[in-house]
Design a protein around this motif. Sequence first.
Motif, PDB file in Angstrom:
ATOM      1  N   ARG A 244     -51.615 -47.909  19.724  1.00 47.44           N
ATOM      2  CA  ARG A 244     -51.350 -48.224  21.002  1.00 47.44           C
ATOM      3  C   ARG A 244     -52.083 -49.822  21.242  1.00 47.44           C
ATOM      4  N   LEU A 245     -51.471 -50.788  21.745  1.00 44.94           N
ATOM      5  CA  LEU A 245     -52.026 -51.852  21.879  1.00 44.94           C
ATOM      6  C   LEU A 245     -52.830 -52.125  23.060  1.00 44.94           C
ATOM      7  N   ILE A 246     -54.217 -52.661  22.805  1.00 49.03           N
ATOM      8  CA  ILE A 246     -55.005 -53.184  24.154  1.00 49.03           C
ATOM      9  C   ILE A 246     -54.890 -54.574  23.956  1.00 49.03           C
ATOM     10  N   LYS A 247     -54.357 -55.218  25.085  1.00 49.60           N
ATOM     11  CA  LYS A 247     -54.347 -56.648  25.464  1.00 49.60           C
ATOM     12  C   LYS A 247     -54.764 -57.045  26.604  1.00 49.60           C
ATOM     13  N   GLU A 248     -56.064 -57.861  26.883  1.00 47.62           N
ATOM     14  CA  GLU A 248     -56.535 -58.026  28.045  1.00 47.62           C
ATOM     15  C   GLU A 248     -56.680 -59.523  28.099  1.00 47.62           C
ATOM     16  N   CYS A 295     -61.913 -70.429  32.334  1.00 47.06           N
ATOM     17  CA  CYS A 295     -61.337 -70.378  31.079  1.00 47.06           C
ATOM     18  C   CYS A 295     -60.832 -69.239  30.620  1.00 47.06           C
ATOM     19  N   LYS A 296     -59.995 -68.822  29.989  1.00 40.51           N
ATOM     20  CA  LYS A 296     -59.262 -67.660  29.415  1.00 40.51           C
ATOM     21  C   LYS A 296     -59.825 -67.430  27.971  1.00 40.51           C
ATOM     22  N   ILE A 297     -60.150 -65.855  28.100  1.00 34.67           N
ATOM     23  CA  ILE A 297     -60.551 -65.416  26.726  1.00 34.67           C
ATOM     24  C   ILE A 297     -59.526 -64.075  26.683  1.00 34.67           C
ATOM     25  N   GLU A 298     -58.799 -64.220  25.575  1.00 38.28           N
ATOM     26  CA  GLU A 298     -58.011 -62.873  25.435  1.00 38.28           C
ATOM     27  C   GLU A 298     -58.329 -62.020  24.396  1.00 38.28           C
ATOM     28  N   ILE A 299     -58.157 -60.687  24.568  1.00 37.66           N
ATOM     29  CA  ILE A 299     -59.039 -59.730  23.862  1.00 37.66           C
ATOM     30  C   ILE A 299     -57.627 -59.037  23.247  1.00 37.66           C
ATOM     31  N   ILE A 314     -60.610 -44.986  25.628  1.00 37.05           N
ATOM     32  CA  ILE A 314     -60.862 -46.046  24.592  1.00 37.05           C
ATOM     33  C   ILE A 314     -60.748 -47.410  25.568  1.00 37.05           C
ATOM     34  N   LYS A 315     -59.804 -47.731  26.072  1.00 33.26           N
ATOM     35  CA  LYS A 315     -59.811 -48.912  26.921  1.00 33.26           C
ATOM     36  C   LYS A 315     -60.757 -49.217  27.754  1.00 33.26           C
TER      37      LYS A 315
END
Length: 350
Positions: A244-248, A295-299, A314-315
Amino acid sequence: MSTLIAIKYAILVLVLVLTLFFIRGFTKNLRRRADSRPGIFLKSFSLALDKMAPISILLLCLSIFLDDLRSTYPQFFSFAPLSFTSITALILLGFFFQKFKKNALSLFFTKSRKGQTSYPITRVDTLSKLISIGFYFVLALFLLDAFGYSANTLLTIGGVGAAFIGFAIKDFAANFFGGIVIYLTQPFGVGDQIIIKQKEVKGEVQEIGWYLTLVIDEEKQPLHIPNSLFSNSIVVTPSRRSHRLIKEVLYIPHSYFGITYSLIEEINSLLKTFDKIDPNLRHEAFFSGCEPTSCKIEIMAYTEVASLQEYHSIKQHLLKATFDIIEKQGAKLSEPTLKVSFDSPINFNK
């Protein structure tokens, strides 16, 4: 003559009684042996035999009696089939097979729910249906032969008639063959979560039939879907995913721009060692641009588990560890802002 007939039938009754006693003892012994072993087939066979044996012996003896009467008084049985015994034996064989299959599938599904077998449920269900089709087809041919009809002639006539019937039942045929395709290709199975976006269908597969597939949606409503629909639709099976993808996206105020890169380095170090994050797939934190106030920080990272519950756990632990890094660096996340525009200047001195 009548005395001989009476003696013959008395012997038949005696044999019947002795056979019933023998079969009852044999089935009890067989069931004890089956209960002491982990196998499915022996237990299924013993259960089916225990249910079918007494009535089968009675019906076979009755059919032997009728065959004997027909040979003695043929004028009264001109309408009858060639052999009552053969037909009775074939019908009983069909019922025995059905009992055996039902018992075997029930025991298999019980073992599968308890995690005692690794065989896929869908594959076993498919195999049982295909075996049933072949068995009953051959049984029907033998029954036709027992009634005195030529199987070859009927197959020829049936082939011609099938072409005309096919036009009349094309929808049924499409769903039937759609079910066969599902069984052979196995794009999903019983227990899988499926999504059909074109039809807004989402739920868990409960049963795959020859004509319909039963799906239970998130509100526990049963959806009966024609099998032909799956041939013309894109079916997504989320339950078969491996990750599964974690995208924040995190928003940091402009005032902390100077420490943005050190934040990214620490978050990347966290992702490399974080439990249940797959190190072989893409996992990174990066600066992706600026907004008017932040500012944007993507994980981005992939978990090694497919379970939604484990994924959420986990997330949330990953985000908590990320927020700890931000606080440790003396920064904080952006707070929501509201921009208000006026058509003309407002004089606050009034």
